[in-house]
Design a protein around this motif. Structure first.
Motif, PDB file in Angstrom:
ATOM      1  N   VAL A  28       0.832  -1.201   0.000  1.00 15.61           N
ATOM      2  CA  VAL A  28       0.000   0.000   0.000  1.00 15.61           C
ATOM      3  C   VAL A  28       0.868   1.254   0.000  1.00 15.61           C
ATOM      4  O   VAL A  28       0.685   2.152  -0.817  1.00 15.61           O
ATOM      5  CB  VAL A  28      -0.949   0.012   1.220  1.00 15.61           C
ATOM      6  N   VAL A  29       1.830   1.317   0.889  1.00 13.37           N
ATOM      7  CA  VAL A  29       2.648   2.519   1.055  1.00 13.37           C
ATOM      8  C   VAL A  29       3.649   2.685  -0.088  1.00 13.37           C
ATOM      9  O   VAL A  29       3.891   3.793  -0.559  1.00 13.37           O
ATOM     10  CB  VAL A  29       3.375   2.499   2.419  1.00 13.37           C
ATOM     11  N   GLY A  30       4.214   1.580  -0.555  1.00 14.01           N
ATOM     12  CA  GLY A  30       5.211   1.669  -1.613  1.00 14.01           C
ATOM     13  C   GLY A  30       6.375   2.537  -1.182  1.00 14.01           C
ATOM     14  O   GLY A  30       6.809   2.494  -0.037  1.00 14.01           O
ATOM     15  N   GLY A  31       6.839   3.370  -2.061  1.00 16.26           N
ATOM     16  CA  GLY A  31       7.942   4.270  -1.751  1.00 16.26           C
ATOM     17  C   GLY A  31       7.484   5.613  -1.235  1.00 16.26           C
ATOM     18  O   GLY A  31       8.280   6.545  -1.135  1.00 16.26           O
ATOM     19  N   ASN A  71      -4.051   6.376  -6.668  1.00 19.33           N
ATOM     20  CA  ASN A  71      -4.019   5.161  -7.480  1.00 19.33           C
ATOM     21  C   ASN A  71      -4.578   3.941  -6.756  1.00 19.33           C
ATOM     22  O   ASN A  71      -4.555   2.842  -7.308  1.00 19.33           O
ATOM     23  CB  ASN A  71      -2.589   4.860  -7.922  1.00 19.33           C
ATOM     24  N   LEU A  72      -5.042   4.113  -5.529  1.00 17.96           N
ATOM     25  CA  LEU A  72      -5.488   2.979  -4.726  1.00 17.96           C
ATOM     26  C   LEU A  72      -6.933   3.149  -4.253  1.00 17.96           C
ATOM     27  O   LEU A  72      -7.244   2.994  -3.083  1.00 17.96           O
ATOM     28  CB  LEU A  72      -4.553   2.799  -3.522  1.00 17.96           C
ATOM     29  N   SER A  73      -7.829   3.430  -5.181  1.00 15.03           N
ATOM     30  CA  SER A  73      -9.230   3.617  -4.818  1.00 15.03           C
ATOM     31  C   SER A  73     -10.000   2.309  -4.973  1.00 15.03           C
ATOM     32  O   SER A  73      -9.614   1.427  -5.732  1.00 15.03           O
ATOM     33  CB  SER A  73      -9.867   4.685  -5.711  1.00 15.03           C
ATOM     34  N   TRP A  74     -11.142   2.221  -4.268  1.00 11.43           N
ATOM     35  CA  TRP A  74     -12.003   1.053  -4.408  1.00 11.43           C
ATOM     36  C   TRP A  74     -12.561   0.985  -5.828  1.00 11.43           C
ATOM     37  O   TRP A  74     -12.747  -0.086  -6.395  1.00 11.43           O
ATOM     38  CB  TRP A  74     -13.141   1.095  -3.388  1.00 11.43           C
ATOM     39  N   GLU A  75     -12.841   2.143  -6.406  1.00  9.92           N
ATOM     40  CA  GLU A  75     -13.366   2.181  -7.773  1.00  9.92           C
ATOM     41  C   GLU A  75     -12.366   1.574  -8.756  1.00  9.92           C
ATOM     42  O   GLU A  75     -12.723   0.761  -9.598  1.00  9.92           O
ATOM     43  CB  GLU A  75     -13.685   3.618  -8.167  1.00  9.92           C
ATOM     44  N   ARG A  76     -11.120   1.970  -8.626  1.00  2.08           N
ATOM     45  CA  ARG A  76     -10.093   1.418  -9.505  1.00  2.08           C
ATOM     46  C   ARG A  76      -9.921  -0.080  -9.280  1.00  2.08           C
ATOM     47  O   ARG A  76      -9.762  -0.853 -10.215  1.00  2.08           O
ATOM     48  CB  ARG A  76      -8.771   2.143  -9.290  1.00  2.08           C
ATOM     49  N   CYS A  77      -9.944  -0.498  -8.027  1.00  2.00           N
ATOM     50  CA  CYS A  77      -9.820  -1.920  -7.686  1.00  2.00           C
ATOM     51  C   CYS A  77     -10.941  -2.718  -8.350  1.00  2.00           C
ATOM     52  O   CYS A  77     -10.689  -3.769  -8.957  1.00  2.00           O
ATOM     53  CB  CYS A  77      -9.853  -2.087  -6.170  1.00  2.00           C
ATOM     54  N   ALA A  78     -12.165  -2.223  -8.244  1.00  2.00           N
ATOM     55  CA  ALA A  78     -13.305  -2.918  -8.837  1.00  2.00           C
ATOM     56  C   ALA A  78     -13.190  -2.966 -10.351  1.00  2.00           C
ATOM     57  O   ALA A  78     -13.453  -4.002 -10.982  1.00  2.00           O
ATOM     58  CB  ALA A  78     -14.603  -2.225  -8.422  1.00  2.00           C
TER      59      ALA A  78
END
Length: 88
Positions: A28-31, A71-78
């Protein structure tokens, strides 16, 4: 088990993130944040002080975290899940 939601919520709020390097948190955090072993008390103390006194570091982490959170939204995930499922 650790969850990546609190760091993600902090990043979405433009807060600098220091978190454990375990479970899903590094993904989640990445860099965009500071990742440490959860038992590294000295490391957490050092980086807490650095984030508090170093305005440039604080701003850099805040901006990077906010950008990553976009870049880490539920919409994008779905949407991505539907794309994958549509291949079957």
């Amino acid at each position: 088990m650790a969850s990546g939601n609190p760091p993600l919520e902090a990043m979405a709020s433009s807060l600098p993130v220091m978190a454990s390097n375990r479970a899903s948190i590094p993904e989640v955090v990445g860099g965009a944040g500071i990742l440490l072993d959860q038992s590294d008390v000295d490391g957490f103390a050092y980086w807490t002080r650095e984030v508090l006194i170093n305005e440039d570091l604080r701003a850099e982490l805040s901006e990077a975290g906010y950008k990553r959170s976009l870049n880490l939204s539920w919409e994008r995930c779905a949407k991505e899940a539907l794309e994958v499922l549509g291949r079957f």
